[in-house]
Design a protein around this motif. Structure first.
Motif, PDB file in Angstrom:
ATOM      1  N   GLY A   1      68.993 -69.398 108.950  1.00  0.00           N
ATOM      2  CA  GLY A   1      69.175 -70.816 108.638  1.00  0.00           C
ATOM      3  C   GLY A   1      67.866 -71.545 108.428  1.00  0.00           C
ATOM      4  N   LEU A   2      66.888 -71.260 109.287  1.00  0.00           N
ATOM      5  CA  LEU A   2      65.560 -71.882 109.132  1.00  0.00           C
ATOM      6  C   LEU A   2      64.958 -71.537 107.777  1.00  0.00           C
ATOM      7  N   ALA A   3      65.054 -70.273 107.406  1.00  0.00           N
ATOM      8  CA  ALA A   3      64.517 -69.830 106.114  1.00  0.00           C
ATOM      9  C   ALA A   3      65.273 -70.507 104.965  1.00  0.00           C
ATOM     10  N   LEU A   4      66.591 -70.633 105.119  1.00  0.00           N
ATOM     11  CA  LEU A   4      67.394 -71.256 104.073  1.00  0.00           C
ATOM     12  C   LEU A   4      67.042 -72.732 103.914  1.00  0.00           C
ATOM     13  N   VAL A   5      66.838 -73.434 105.020  1.00  0.00           N
ATOM     14  CA  VAL A   5      66.444 -74.851 104.951  1.00  0.00           C
ATOM     15  C   VAL A   5      65.134 -74.988 104.174  1.00  0.00           C
ATOM     16  N   ASP A   6      64.163 -74.134 104.472  1.00  0.00           N
ATOM     17  CA  ASP A   6      62.892 -74.160 103.732  1.00  0.00           C
ATOM     18  C   ASP A   6      63.110 -73.920 102.248  1.00  0.00           C
ATOM     19  N   THR A   7      63.937 -72.938 101.930  1.00  0.00           N
ATOM     20  CA  THR A   7      64.213 -72.610 100.524  1.00  0.00           C
ATOM     21  C   THR A   7      64.897 -73.779  99.822  1.00  0.00           C
ATOM     22  N   LEU A   8      65.912 -74.349 100.465  1.00  0.00           N
ATOM     23  CA  LEU A   8      66.634 -75.468  99.860  1.00  0.00           C
ATOM     24  C   LEU A   8      65.695 -76.648  99.619  1.00  0.00           C
ATOM     25  N   ARG A   9      64.843 -76.933 100.591  1.00  0.00           N
ATOM     26  CA  ARG A   9      63.891 -78.041 100.429  1.00  0.00           C
ATOM     27  C   ARG A   9      62.934 -77.769  99.275  1.00  0.00           C
ATOM     28  N   SER A  10      62.505 -76.522  99.136  1.00  0.00           N
ATOM     29  CA  SER A  10      61.581 -76.181  98.043  1.00  0.00           C
ATOM     30  C   SER A  10      62.266 -76.314  96.679  1.00  0.00           C
ATOM     31  N   LYS A  11      63.616 -76.264  96.677  1.00  0.00           N
ATOM     32  CA  LYS A  11      64.381 -76.407  95.430  1.00  0.00           C
ATOM     33  C   LYS A  11      64.797 -77.862  95.193  1.00  0.00           C
ATOM     34  N   GLY A  12      64.330 -78.764  96.058  1.00  0.00           N
ATOM     35  CA  GLY A  12      64.590 -80.183  95.851  1.00  0.00           C
ATOM     36  C   GLY A  12      65.786 -80.755  96.601  1.00  0.00           C
ATOM     37  N   PHE A  13      66.423 -79.945  97.446  1.00  0.00           N
ATOM     38  CA  PHE A  13      67.546 -80.447  98.237  1.00  0.00           C
ATOM     39  C   PHE A  13      67.033 -81.116  99.510  1.00  0.00           C
ATOM     40  N   LYS A  14      67.808 -82.062 100.017  1.00  0.00           N
ATOM     41  CA  LYS A  14      67.553 -82.600 101.347  1.00  0.00           C
ATOM     42  C   LYS A  14      68.356 -81.722 102.293  1.00  0.00           C
ATOM     43  N   ALA A  15      67.690 -80.894 103.049  1.00  0.00           N
ATOM     44  CA  ALA A  15      68.370 -79.937 103.925  1.00  0.00           C
ATOM     45  C   ALA A  15      68.096 -80.286 105.383  1.00  0.00           C
TER      46      ALA A  15
END
Length: 90
Positions: free
Chosen positions: A16-30
Motif C-alpha cells: 500500500g505504501l508503494a502504491l500511494v507513492d506510485t499514485l501520487r507520482s501519477k498525479g493522484f491525491k492518494a
C-alpha cells in the motif's frame, strides 16, 4: 479526486505504501490510514477524506495478484489485475 488505499496485514501495508507513492507520482491525491485499523474503519476514513475510490489490498489480493477497487459513490467493487488496469479504472 482522492484515492484511498486500505490494507490488512504487514505485507499489504508495505504494498500500500508503494502504491500511494506510485499514485501520487501519477498525479493522484492518494491517502492511507497509517494506524492500520479494520477495513471498516479505513473505509470510514476514506469517506471522511472525500475519496471517490478505495483500493483494497489484503491477503487475497496479494495472493491473487490483483487490487480490489471500490467506488465509494456507487458502492460497486471490482477486481483489477496489475497497475495499468488499476490506473485505467481510477
Amino acid at each position: 479526486e482522492v484515492v484511498f488505499v486500505a490494507t490488512a496485514g504487514d505485507d499489504a501495508y508495505r504494498e500500500g505504501l508503494a502504491l500511494v507513492d506510485t499514485l501520487r507520482s501519477k498525479g493522484f491525491k492518494a491517502e492511507m490510514d497509517h494506524r492500520r485499523g479494520s477495513f471498516k474503519s479505513q473505509i470510514k476514513n476514506a469517506d471522511r477524506a472525500k475519496a471517490r475510490f478505495a483500493v483494497i489490498i489484503g491477503e487475497d489480493e496479494l495472493k491473487g495478484g490483483y487490487y480490489s477497487v471500490k467506488d465509494l459513490e456507487t458502492g460497486k467493487q471490482e477486481k483489477v489485475k496489475g497497475l495499468d488496469a488499476l490506473l485505467a479504472r481510477l
